[in-house]
Design a protein around this motif. Structure first.
Motif, mmCIF file in Angstrom:
data_model
loop_
_atom_site.group_PDB
_atom_site.id
_atom_site.type_symbol
_atom_site.label_atom_id
_atom_site.label_comp_id
_atom_site.label_asym_id
_atom_site.label_seq_id
_atom_site.Cartn_x
_atom_site.Cartn_y
_atom_site.Cartn_z
ATOM 1 N N HIS A 1 0.852 -1.199 0.000
ATOM 2 C CA HIS A 1 0.000 0.000 0.000
ATOM 3 C C HIS A 1 0.889 1.251 0.000
ATOM 4 O O HIS A 1 0.709 2.148 0.809
ATOM 5 N N ARG A 2 1.847 1.274 -0.913
ATOM 6 C CA ARG A 2 2.780 2.393 -0.928
ATOM 7 C C ARG A 2 2.082 3.722 -1.234
ATOM 8 O O ARG A 2 2.461 4.765 -0.714
ATOM 9 N N GLY A 3 1.077 3.682 -2.098
ATOM 10 C CA GLY A 3 0.358 4.915 -2.410
ATOM 11 C C GLY A 3 -0.310 5.496 -1.182
ATOM 12 O O GLY A 3 -0.204 6.695 -0.908
ATOM 13 N N ALA A 4 -1.000 4.637 -0.430
ATOM 14 C CA ALA A 4 -1.659 5.095 0.795
ATOM 15 C C ALA A 4 -0.638 5.581 1.812
ATOM 16 O O ALA A 4 -0.853 6.587 2.497
ATOM 17 N N ALA A 5 0.500 4.883 1.920
ATOM 18 C CA ALA A 5 1.543 5.305 2.862
ATOM 19 C C ALA A 5 2.117 6.655 2.473
ATOM 20 O O ALA A 5 2.339 7.527 3.323
ATOM 21 N N ALA A 6 2.356 6.866 1.171
ATOM 22 C CA ALA A 6 2.873 8.157 0.710
ATOM 23 C C ALA A 6 1.868 9.275 0.977
ATOM 24 O O ALA A 6 2.239 10.380 1.383
ATOM 25 N N SER A 7 0.583 8.972 0.760
ATOM 26 C CA SER A 7 -0.452 9.978 0.968
ATOM 27 C C SER A 7 -0.543 10.407 2.426
ATOM 28 O O SER A 7 -0.517 11.600 2.743
ATOM 29 N N LEU A 8 -0.661 9.436 3.325
ATOM 30 C CA LEU A 8 -0.812 9.793 4.732
ATOM 31 C C LEU A 8 0.482 10.354 5.309
ATOM 32 O O LEU A 8 0.455 11.251 6.158
ATOM 33 N N GLY A 9 1.631 9.838 4.848
ATOM 34 C CA GLY A 9 2.894 10.397 5.306
ATOM 35 C C GLY A 9 3.043 11.852 4.917
ATOM 36 O O GLY A 9 3.495 12.686 5.711
ATOM 37 N N THR A 10 2.619 12.175 3.698
ATOM 38 C CA THR A 10 2.685 13.557 3.222
ATOM 39 C C THR A 10 1.645 14.428 3.905
ATOM 40 O O THR A 10 1.870 15.621 4.126
ATOM 41 N N PHE A 11 0.496 13.845 4.243
ATOM 42 C CA PHE A 11 -0.605 14.601 4.835
ATOM 43 C C PHE A 11 -0.162 15.353 6.089
ATOM 44 O O PHE A 11 -0.476 16.534 6.256
ATOM 45 N N PHE A 12 0.573 14.697 6.959
ATOM 46 C CA PHE A 12 0.993 15.342 8.201
ATOM 47 C C PHE A 12 1.898 16.541 7.920
ATOM 48 O O PHE A 12 1.748 17.605 8.529
ATOM 49 N N THR A 13 2.847 16.374 6.994
ATOM 50 C CA THR A 13 3.737 17.480 6.656
ATOM 51 C C THR A 13 2.958 18.645 6.064
ATOM 52 O O THR A 13 3.204 19.810 6.387
#
Length: 391
Positions: free
Chosen positions: A326-338
């Protein structure tokens, strides 16, 4: 480069936009904060959609909407319409900027992925210094509308180059395009305490650097006493620092453990942010001219950018590797916080902390201390309860 271009090219045009629409500094800052906020909200969905539809379709659709919103800003007749179009730009820009990071991890692994991510970060580092300079040059052609037209043309170029890219996610590796599947991937990633700690550590640690970007219009014009074409004075040192740090990250790939490099980055940013605070407290305010009085107040931000870049690229891979399916979801949520932190910096915090350079420096110290504590918490938890993915 699309994200920084969208943010930083507008800085030199703030004065003209404010005069034409009668907008205050606080209202003008919303041109940045609403972009970042809408970018953050939609960033949650771009990654999971790319897990289902493929990387290129999501990127190309987002770019098409982004280009329309950019050229729409050229026709804006009021501040409300301009802010609304900035929201649309933020909602669409992330499709390209977030998913492109996932493409790197799709195609490369290990030290090679870290080297490529570092190279991309070096290119990314150039854009904040090029963008305000480009914005200033475009203002020489006419009013502030030229800025949005110029970035819109850049968006067209990005769309053409994206169309030429290979698709990095084969159909056999995609998740079903169902609401339950998309929400399920987000839930699996979002409920991981490990991911949340790392993402918050990234956002708050990098905020020590980004605070100078978010508050640049006030820092350059009001605190440093410079003009609309002088944004390079601040962004130049920031970019030199980021490029140097990214170069070190690339050279360290395969030679130094990724966790150790990230930890070194946080320790370095703690030291350099403290040094920056000392410098702005000891030396008098700059003279408002392009002279040696600027050096003390620019050395600290440059060194902070260097040390922050030591952890920023490797920690992106740390998040992506938590969820290989689920790399797409991980990238999305990881970026969301920043993005949420950046939006708060631009629209809420920046106007409150720019009374003096000393207050800005104190804010940077607070951010990096918070980020470092979260990273330390992650290391302690990993040593105490080693697990393969989410906790």
């Amino acid at each position: 480069m699309l994200g920084p271009f969208t943010i930083n090219t507008v800085f030199p045009a703030f004065t003209q936009i404010g005069q034409e629409f009668g907008a205050s500094d606080v209202v003008l800052q919303q041109l940045i904060s609403v972009y970042l906020a809408s970018f953050a909200v939609m960033s949650v969905f771009h990654g999971p959609l790319s897990d289902a539809l493929g990387r290129k379709p999501v990127m190309l659709t987002g770019l098409a909407i982004y280009i329309l919103a950019m050229f729409g800003a050229v026709l804006a007749s009021g501040m409300g319409m301009l802010i609304a179009l900035r929201v649309l730009q933020g909602m669409s820009a992330g499709a390209a900027t977030i998913v492109s990071r996932v493409v790197i991890r799709d195609l490369f692994a290990g030290a090679e992925a870290q080297r490529l991510m570092a190279q991309v970060m070096m290119i990314f580092a150039l854009s904040p210094v090029i963008a305000p300079m480009l914005g200033g040059w475009l203002l020489l052609l006419g009013d502030w509308r030229w800025v949005f037209a110029g970035v819109g043309l850049y968006g067209v170029l990005v769309m053409v180059l994206t169309a030429l890219m290979p698709e990095s996610l084969p159909r056999s590796a995609r998740i079903p395009l169902r609401l339950g599947s998309v929400v399920g991937s987000l839930w699996e990633v979002g409920r991981s305490g490990t991911m949340v700690r790392i993402a918050l550590a990234t956002a708050l640690g990098f905020a020590a650097h980004f605070v100078f970007v978010a508050a640049a219009p006030i820092i350059v014009v009001r605190l440093l006493g410079l003009g609309e074409q002088d944004f390079w004075v601040l962004f130049g040192p920031l970019i030199v620092g980021m490029m140097a740090g990214s170069f070190v990250v690339g050279r360290a790939a395969g030679a130094m453990d990724r966790t150790r490099l990230i930890t070194l980055g946080y320790l370095g940013t703690l030291l350099t942010s403290g040094l920056n605070l000392v410098l702005v407290m000891v030396f008098p305010d700059p003279s408002g001219q392009l002279d040696a009085s600027l050096i003390p107040v620019l050395v600290g931000p440059m060194l902070m950018s260097f040390t922050a870049s030591l952890f920023f690229a490797p920690i992106q891979l740390e998040i992506l590797d938590l969820f290989p399916h689920h790399r797409g979801a991980a990238a999305s949520l990881g970026t969301f916080f920043t993005l949420v932190v950046n939006a708060l910096l631009s629209g809420v915090i920046a106007p409150l902390i720019t009374g003096s350079l000393t207050v800005v420096a104190v804010a940077a110290v607070v951010f990096v201390v918070a980020g470092s504590l979260l990273w330390t918490w992650h290391l302690v938890e990993r040593r105490s309860h080693p697990r393969s993915v989410a906790d």
